[in-house]
Motif scaffolding. Structure first.
Motif, PDB file in Angstrom:
ATOM      1  N   ILE A   7       0.846  -1.191   0.000  1.00 21.99           N
ATOM      2  CA  ILE A   7       0.000   0.000   0.000  1.00 21.99           C
ATOM      3  C   ILE A   7       0.883   1.244   0.000  1.00 21.99           C
ATOM      4  O   ILE A   7       1.991   1.224   0.551  1.00 21.99           O
ATOM      5  CB  ILE A   7      -0.931   0.047   1.239  1.00 21.99           C
ATOM      6  CG1 ILE A   7      -0.090   0.006   2.535  1.00 21.99           C
ATOM      7  CG2 ILE A   7      -1.956  -1.067   1.194  1.00 21.99           C
ATOM      8  CD1 ILE A   7      -0.852   0.389   3.772  1.00 21.99           C
ATOM      9  N   PRO A   8       0.410   2.329  -0.601  1.00 16.95           N
ATOM     10  CA  PRO A   8       1.131   3.595  -0.464  1.00 16.95           C
ATOM     11  C   PRO A   8       0.805   4.208   0.891  1.00 16.95           C
ATOM     12  O   PRO A   8      -0.353   4.212   1.314  1.00 16.95           O
ATOM     13  CB  PRO A   8       0.562   4.444  -1.601  1.00 16.95           C
ATOM     14  CG  PRO A   8      -0.830   3.923  -1.796  1.00 16.95           C
ATOM     15  CD  PRO A   8      -0.767   2.445  -1.495  1.00 16.95           C
ATOM     16  N   LEU A   9       1.801   4.704   1.574  1.00 20.05           N
ATOM     17  CA  LEU A   9       1.545   5.398   2.835  1.00 20.05           C
ATOM     18  C   LEU A   9       0.971   6.788   2.579  1.00 20.05           C
ATOM     19  O   LEU A   9       0.255   7.330   3.422  1.00 20.05           O
ATOM     20  CB  LEU A   9       2.823   5.492   3.665  1.00 20.05           C
ATOM     21  CG  LEU A   9       3.401   4.158   4.157  1.00 20.05           C
ATOM     22  CD1 LEU A   9       4.687   4.396   4.934  1.00 20.05           C
ATOM     23  CD2 LEU A   9       2.396   3.401   5.001  1.00 20.05           C
ATOM     24  N   SER A  10       1.300   7.348   1.414  1.00 20.52           N
ATOM     25  CA  SER A  10       0.768   8.661   1.071  1.00 20.52           C
ATOM     26  C   SER A  10       0.764   8.838  -0.440  1.00 20.52           C
ATOM     27  O   SER A  10       1.603   8.269  -1.144  1.00 20.52           O
ATOM     28  CB  SER A  10       1.595   9.766   1.721  1.00 20.52           C
ATOM     29  OG  SER A  10       2.931   9.717   1.250  1.00 20.52           O
ATOM     30  N   LEU A  11      -0.176   9.630  -0.920  1.00 14.40           N
ATOM     31  CA  LEU A  11      -0.261  10.010  -2.325  1.00 14.40           C
ATOM     32  C   LEU A  11      -0.601  11.495  -2.413  1.00 14.40           C
ATOM     33  O   LEU A  11      -1.340  12.023  -1.566  1.00 14.40           O
ATOM     34  CB  LEU A  11      -1.339   9.198  -3.041  1.00 14.40           C
ATOM     35  CG  LEU A  11      -1.070   7.701  -3.253  1.00 14.40           C
ATOM     36  CD1 LEU A  11      -2.329   7.012  -3.779  1.00 14.40           C
ATOM     37  CD2 LEU A  11       0.093   7.491  -4.225  1.00 14.40           C
ATOM     38  N   LEU A  12      -0.059  12.138  -3.431  1.00 11.61           N
ATOM     39  CA  LEU A  12      -0.338  13.554  -3.668  1.00 11.61           C
ATOM     40  C   LEU A  12      -0.115  14.390  -2.407  1.00 11.61           C
ATOM     41  O   LEU A  12       0.993  14.476  -1.926  1.00 11.61           O
ATOM     42  CB  LEU A  12      -1.754  13.709  -4.222  1.00 11.61           C
ATOM     43  CG  LEU A  12      -1.993  13.043  -5.600  1.00 11.61           C
ATOM     44  CD1 LEU A  12      -3.466  13.151  -6.000  1.00 11.61           C
ATOM     45  CD2 LEU A  12      -1.100  13.672  -6.664  1.00 11.61           C
ATOM     46  N   ASN A  13      -1.180  14.958  -1.855  1.00 10.20           N
ATOM     47  CA  ASN A  13      -1.038  15.837  -0.696  1.00 10.20           C
ATOM     48  C   ASN A  13      -1.474  15.182   0.612  1.00 10.20           C
ATOM     49  O   ASN A  13      -1.794  15.875   1.583  1.00 10.20           O
ATOM     50  CB  ASN A  13      -1.834  17.126  -0.918  1.00 10.20           C
ATOM     51  CG  ASN A  13      -1.335  17.920  -2.112  1.00 10.20           C
ATOM     52  OD1 ASN A  13      -0.125  18.043  -2.317  1.00 10.20           O
ATOM     53  ND2 ASN A  13      -2.254  18.444  -2.913  1.00 10.20           N
ATOM     54  N   ASP A  14      -1.495  13.852   0.643  1.00 14.46           N
ATOM     55  CA  ASP A  14      -1.883  13.147   1.869  1.00 14.46           C
ATOM     56  C   ASP A  14      -0.975  13.545   3.026  1.00 14.46           C
ATOM     57  O   ASP A  14       0.241  13.693   2.864  1.00 14.46           O
ATOM     58  CB  ASP A  14      -1.778  11.635   1.677  1.00 14.46           C
ATOM     59  CG  ASP A  14      -2.910  11.080   0.817  1.00 14.46           C
ATOM     60  OD1 ASP A  14      -3.833  11.844   0.494  1.00 14.46           O
ATOM     61  OD2 ASP A  14      -2.854   9.882   0.489  1.00 14.46           O
ATOM     62  N   LYS A  15      -1.576  13.670   4.182  1.00 14.82           N
ATOM     63  CA  LYS A  15      -0.834  13.975   5.398  1.00 14.82           C
ATOM     64  C   LYS A  15      -0.691  12.718   6.243  1.00 14.82           C
ATOM     65  O   LYS A  15      -1.642  11.940   6.370  1.00 14.82           O
ATOM     66  CB  LYS A  15      -1.549  15.060   6.207  1.00 14.82           C
ATOM     67  CG  LYS A  15      -1.663  16.397   5.491  1.00 14.82           C
ATOM     68  CD  LYS A  15      -2.424  17.399   6.344  1.00 14.82           C
ATOM     69  CE  LYS A  15      -2.563  18.737   5.625  1.00 14.82           C
ATOM     70  NZ  LYS A  15      -3.338  19.713   6.433  1.00 14.82           N
ATOM     71  N   ILE A  16       0.497  12.533   6.835  1.00 14.54           N
ATOM     72  CA  ILE A  16       0.794  11.355   7.646  1.00 14.54           C
ATOM     73  C   ILE A  16       1.167  11.782   9.060  1.00 14.54           C
ATOM     74  O   ILE A  16       1.915  12.742   9.254  1.00 14.54           O
ATOM     75  CB  ILE A  16       1.966  10.545   7.060  1.00 14.54           C
ATOM     76  CG1 ILE A  16       1.628  10.048   5.654  1.00 14.54           C
ATOM     77  CG2 ILE A  16       2.311   9.359   7.950  1.00 14.54           C
ATOM     78  CD1 ILE A  16       2.764   9.291   5.009  1.00 14.54           C
ATOM     79  N   ALA A  17       0.672  11.042  10.046  1.00 13.78           N
ATOM     80  CA  ALA A  17       1.074  11.237  11.437  1.00 13.78           C
ATOM     81  C   ALA A  17       1.665   9.941  11.968  1.00 13.78           C
ATOM     82  O   ALA A  17       1.169   8.851  11.670  1.00 13.78           O
ATOM     83  CB  ALA A  17      -0.119  11.650  12.292  1.00 13.78           C
ATOM     84  N   VAL A  18       2.740  10.070  12.737  1.00  9.60           N
ATOM     85  CA  VAL A  18       3.364   8.923  13.397  1.00  9.60           C
ATOM     86  C   VAL A  18       3.245   9.143  14.899  1.00  9.60           C
ATOM     87  O   VAL A  18       3.780  10.126  15.422  1.00  9.60           O
ATOM     88  CB  VAL A  18       4.840   8.765  12.989  1.00  9.60           C
ATOM     89  CG1 VAL A  18       5.448   7.555  13.682  1.00  9.60           C
ATOM     90  CG2 VAL A  18       4.977   8.655  11.475  1.00  9.60           C
ATOM     91  N   VAL A  19       2.543   8.238  15.575  1.00  9.31           N
ATOM     92  CA  VAL A  19       2.264   8.423  17.000  1.00  9.31           C
ATOM     93  C   VAL A  19       2.676   7.161  17.768  1.00  9.31           C
ATOM     94  O   VAL A  19       2.195   6.071  17.468  1.00  9.31           O
ATOM     95  CB  VAL A  19       0.768   8.710  17.241  1.00  9.31           C
ATOM     96  CG1 VAL A  19       0.503   8.928  18.729  1.00  9.31           C
ATOM     97  CG2 VAL A  19       0.315   9.924  16.441  1.00  9.31           C
TER      98      VAL A  19
END
Length: 245
Positions: free
Chosen positions: A155-167
C-alpha cells in the motif's frame, strides 16, 4: 559535522569519526551499502538490548551476526523496559564515556540501532552525550519499520497531498480519532500500550487497517483483519497503519 583529520604514513588525510548506524527494521538485507561498509571497517560495535524481568535480549544482535560482524569486538548496552529513566540514563552516560575512551585511543567505533537512526532510536540519547563531550559523529540513516510495513502490505503510505502522522504508544481511542480528523494516514508505533482498551473501538470503524509485527524477521506477522487480533498477544515491535475509508 565536526571532523578530525589524521595524517597516515602515506601522508593522506582520513576522517576519524564515530558512526551511528541504522540497521533497518529487522530484515538483514534491508541494510544500506554504506552502513555495511562502515560496520565492516569498525573495530568496536556497540549495540542496544533490553532487560525485561531480568532477561537480556537484543533485537539487533542477529542482524550483526548475519553479516558475520560478531567477529568484531561487540559491546551491548542493555536498557530496562520501564518508564523509570534512571537506569537507562545511567547506561547511556556510561556508554558514551566508554565510546570516548575507545575513540581517543584510535579505535573505529560504530553504535547501531534498529530502524532509522533518528526515529525513536536509543542512539539519539547517546548522541546527545557524545555531542556534549564534543566528539565527532556521523549518522547513517536506515529504513524505518513503517516503510517496510507499507511495502509488505503493498500500500502507499501517502499520495499527492496526503498527510501522515506517526504516533507512539497511543493512550486512548480519542487520540486516534482526533488525529484522523487532520491526517489521512496514521501510523501507530508500539501499539501494545493500552491495546485491549483501544481495540474494541477500532473494530467499530470503517477505516482500513494494516497491522504489522516483528517485520523482517522469521516471526513476522501482518494482517488487515482485526478479528485475527482479538486474542493475539501484541509484542513491543508492532505497529498499525490506519487509513481513512
Amino acid at each position: 559535522m565536526a571532523t578530525i583529520f589524521i595524517q597516515t604514513k602515506e601522508e593522506k588525510s582520513i576522517v576519524h569519526t564515530i558512526y551511528g548506524v541504522a540497521l533497518g527494521p529487522g530484515d538483514p538485507e534491508l541494510l544500506t551499502l554504506k552502513a555495511l561498509r562502515v560496520l565492516q571497517d569498525a573495530d568496536v560495535i556497540f549495540y542496544p538490548g533490553s532487560i525485561f524481568k531480568g532477561e537480556k535480549k537484543s533485537y539487533v544482535f542477529p542482524l550483526l551476526k548475519y553479516h558475520q560482524l560478531d567477529t568484531k569486538e561487540l559491546r551491548g548496552f542493555y536498557l530496562e523496559m520501564s518508564d523509570n529513566r534512571n537506569q537507562v540514563n545511567k547506561v547511556y552516560t556510561e556508554t558514551a564515556a566508554i565510546v570516548k575512551e575507545l575513540f581517543e585511543s584510535g579505535k573505529k567505533i560504530c553504535i547501531v540501532c534498529e530502524g532509522d537512526i533518528s526515529l525513536y532510536a536509543s542512539f539519539s540519547y547517546i548522541l546527545t552525550r557524545l555531542q556534549e563531550l564534543q566528539l565527532p559523529v556521523t549518522l547513517i540513516p536506515g529504513i524505518p519499520s513503517f516503510s517496510l510495513g507499507g511495502a509488505q502490505h503493498q500500500i502507499p503510505l501517502s499520495l499527492l497531498n496526503d498527510k501522515i502522522a506517526v504516533v507512539p504508544r497511543v493512550q486512548t481511542f480519542k487520540e486516534i480519532a482526533n488525529c484522523l480528523q487532520t491526517f489521512d494516514t496514521l501510523i501507530l508505533m508500539k501499539v501494545k500500550t493500552n491495546w485491549k482498551e483501544i481495540y474494541p473501538n477500532l473494530k467499530k470503524q470503517s477505516w482500513h487497517f494494516y497491522y504489522c509485527e516483528r517485520l523482517g524477521t522469521a516471526q513476522e506477522f501482518i494482517t488487515t483483519n482485526l478479528d485475527e487480533l482479538s486474542e493475539r498477544v501484541i509484542p513491543y515491535f508492532s505497529l498499525l497503519i490506519i487509513k481513512k475509508g
